[in-house]
Enzyme design. Structure first.
Site, PDB file in Angstrom:
ATOM      1  N   GLU A 159     -22.351 -11.395  10.930  1.00 32.59           N
ATOM      2  CA  GLU A 159     -22.162 -11.457   9.481  1.00 32.59           C
ATOM      3  C   GLU A 159     -22.883 -12.625   8.809  1.00 32.59           C
ATOM      4  OE1 GLU A 159     -20.749  -9.212   7.701  1.00 32.59           O
ATOM      5  OE2 GLU A 159     -19.761  -7.991   9.232  1.00 32.59           O
ATOM      6  N   SER A 163      33.746  13.989  -5.899  1.00 33.40           N
ATOM      7  CA  SER A 163      35.063  13.706  -5.303  1.00 33.40           C
ATOM      8  C   SER A 163      35.072  12.505  -4.374  1.00 33.40           C
ATOM      9  CB  SER A 163      35.561  14.941  -4.546  1.00 33.40           C
ATOM     10  OG  SER A 163      35.820  15.993  -5.450  1.00 33.40           O
TER      11      SER A 163
END
Length: 646
Positions: A83, A351
């Site tokens: 790089e 419920s």
């Protein structure tokens, strides 16, 4: 002719280089007034209840951050060789490489050659986009020169290696090393280092898993570059270029296996802890209550039980005696939806809210044997009428007990109880148990019209599961720095919310939801999963047109499961309606397999006795009728029970 051409070309090259040098010097002057800072590295490691690390979080990303000293020299050399060979010689921009790139770009009239240094690539990762424009390139150069003035080469290289994308959702060399080769970055071999350094050029194109041949070709290119640069020997080159690599594909921060909804809650909770303010720079170890094995069991159950529809689910599990949150699942698939339905969504509980109504009744003189007629009823309240119905309009047609009403979820019994007590009584109980927001004192409150979150309902049930005592819910138990110095330690508070004996009566009654002997013309709501259970639980289901719930507990664990559609679509399919109960059963039973603890139940309080009666009628049984022990406070017995004789 040729001599003239080369002479002109030479002049142009020298001129271009000089102009470029002047340009760079001008830029250097401009950058004097710039002050770009590299981000402060904040590492957070999350550990589960067994002190196993399940997430590394660094600067807003679920990834590991590793220092340069903990990265294999092979890897750093591989990146520099391919790089940016002159990384340690330039000042952020390589004028020599850039000169050649400029000429090529001028000839092609486009930015085909970048010549970006490692510093420039790092700057692009941090501050810029990947678009190829002159404006972006100039900004990249300016910021790179500024960064190089303020930071060392090693600081820049370390940050760069931790910021690169390596495909498969992987950022940074540490997680890339673990993902591809199941080892830390410091332990990479030469050929493995070259393979990883090959990927950033085109993460998908050069992934050794997706495109192994492409990776091999670039890997060998990097090895040749390292050889030419004198970074490896000829023997090392020959041996490594022949090596066949085997990849693993194991993401250490994979959301699919590391309880992502729980992770999000922990990271949110960290922001609320003042003890760690100003102490995060060196990194944190966060110890949490997550039971990763239980999470895996829940996730497996969802995959097995959930229908192939768009219906969603949410699960919340706690240890009631300690307040520890064991697992949280906010949806079927985190990758498709990060929305945490267990915490952020509010739905009607139906419920499943009734236990708090019946606890209120027990606190106000009712017994589990108190009866009301189960029949179609129209109620008159505040000059209006209210006509609730039972499931599929099924009624017993005679007086039934609270135990039966709990088991079969009789709505008529619930509303009669609610109105008999006065609507404000249940409102006060819900507030006492931590339910927030506006709670309307209306008849339908008894049937669960007040929207709640899965978290909220679970925390309320955990008080019941802990015999009426509330323990501050906890997801973070301890926080240390990276040197294991304790910065924070949770100290849950305990407070009494309800009387132990009243809660005991309720819990015993709630076991009836699994009692198929109490079937009259409708089965108790938990009978369908009874065969899956190996120990005793108190539970309550709940359903509306758009929501289904199953919540239950014993002294060891409390679990809530919700299912429904995000768009509130009506639930019609029986598969959609039932699968949540199976997930609940899978979860509570998995808890015992995973922990190996012996299931427990509550000791009967000294002021409580049991009486063998018919649980449906709440009275002594006639010949041949089903009976079982029903529990009462000694000070509040049914009229027909003589304690001295019984």
């Amino acid at each position: 002719m040729k001599k003239r051409f080369f002479k002109v070309f030479k002049v142009l090259t020298i001129t271009s280089t000089l102009l470029l040098t002047i340009f760079i010097l001008t830029i250097a002057i401009i950058t004097t007034n710039m002050n770009y800072q590299l981000p402060e590295i904040i590492n957070v490691e999350l550990y589960d209840s067994n002190n196993h690390k399940y997430l590394s979080y660094s600067n807003g990303k679920k990834q590991s951050y590793v220092q340069l000293d903990d990265i294999s020299p092979y890897l750093t050399k591989a990146f520099i060789s391919i790089e940016d060979k002159r990384f340690y010689k330039h000042h952020g921009v390589d004028i020599i490489r850039m000169g050649g790139a400029v000429l090529k770009n001028l000839k092609s009239n486009q930015l085909s050659e970048g010549a970006s240094t490692i510093t420039q690539q790092y700057v692009r990762n941090l501050y810029l986009t990947t678009e190829k424009t002159w404006k972006r390139k100039i900004n990249e150069i300016l910021i790179s020169l500024n960064i190089e003035k303020n930071y060392s080469k090693n600081e820049i290289l370390e940050g760069y290696l931790n910021s690169i994308y390596f495909d498969h959702g992987i950022y940074g060399v540490e997680d890339a090393s673990i993902y591809y080769f199941n080892k830390h970055a410091k332990d990479l071999t030469l050929e493995e280092a070259a393979a990883i350094a090959s990927i950033p050029k085109g993460p998908t194109l050069y992934s050794p898993i997706k495109n192994p041949e492409n990776n091999k070709e670039r890997r060998n290119l990097i090895l040749r570059e390292m050889l030419n640069d004198g970074l490896i020997t000829n023997e090392e080159y020959k041996e490594s270029s022949k090596t066949i690599l085997k990849c693993v594909g194991n993401n250490p921060n994979d959301d699919a296996i590391n309880a992502p909804y729980f992770q999000d809650l922990v990271l949110q909770e960290l922001k609320k802890i003042p003890e760690i303010s100003g102490k995060m720079a060196g990194g944190l170890k966060v110890y949490t209550t997550l039971n990763t094995e239980l999470y895996t069991a829940i996730n497996d159950s969802i995959q097995k039980r959930a229908p192939e529809s768009d219906i969603e689910t949410a699960i919340y599990a706690m240890e009631p005696s300690t307040g520890k949150v064991l697992a949280v699942v906010g949806g079927k698939d985190y990758e498709k939806s990060t929305y945490n339905r267990a915490v952020s969504s509010s739905r009607q509980p139906g419920s499943s809210i009734k236990p708090f109504l019946y606890l209120t009744a027990l606190e106000n003189g009712f017994t589990v044997a108190t009866t009301f007629a189960s029949e179609p009823t129209t109620f008159y309240y505040n000059n209006t009428t209210y006509s609730p119905t039972n499931f599929q309009s099924i009624y017993a047609g005679f007086d039934v007990s609270m135990a039966y009403a709990l088991a079969t979820s009789d709505n008529i019994y619930a509303v009669k109880t609610h109105l008999f007590l006065g609507c404000d009584k249940m409102v006060n109980t819900l507030k006492r148990f931590g339910f927030s927001g506006d709670i309307p004192a209306i008849p339908s409150l008894a049937l669960g019209v007040k929207e709640v979150s899965v978290k909220e309902l679970t925390e309320a049930y955990s008080i019941l599961a802990n015999s009426g005592k509330q323990v501050t819910p906890t997801i973070i138990t301890k926080i240390t720095n990276m040197n294991d110095e304790v910065l924070y330690e949770a100290k849950p508070k305990t407070s009494r919310i309800a009387d132990e004996s009243d809660v005991y009566l309720l819990s015993e009654a709630m076991t009836s939801v699994f009692d198929d002997n109490m079937t009259y013309n409708i089965r108790p709501t938990g009978v369908s999963i009874k065969s899956m259970l190996t120990t005793k639980y108190a539970a309550k289901s709940g359903s509306t047109d758009t929501d289904n719930w199953m919540v239950g507990y014993n002294p060891d664990i409390v679990v809530s499961v919700w299912s429904g559609y995000d768009n509130n679509k009506e639930i019609i399919s029986s598969l959609d309606a039932k699968f949540g109960k199976y997930i609940w059963a899978d979860t509570v039973e998995a808890y015992y397999r995973i922990t190996g603890i012996t299931p427990s139940w509550y000791e009967t309080p000294q002021d409580v006795i049991s009486v063998e009666i018919n649980p449906t009628t709440g009275f002594y049984a006639a010949f041949g009728e089903y009976t079982k022990p029903i529990y009462f406070k000694k000070e509040n017995l049914p009229w027909f029970v003589n304690f001295k004789n019984d």
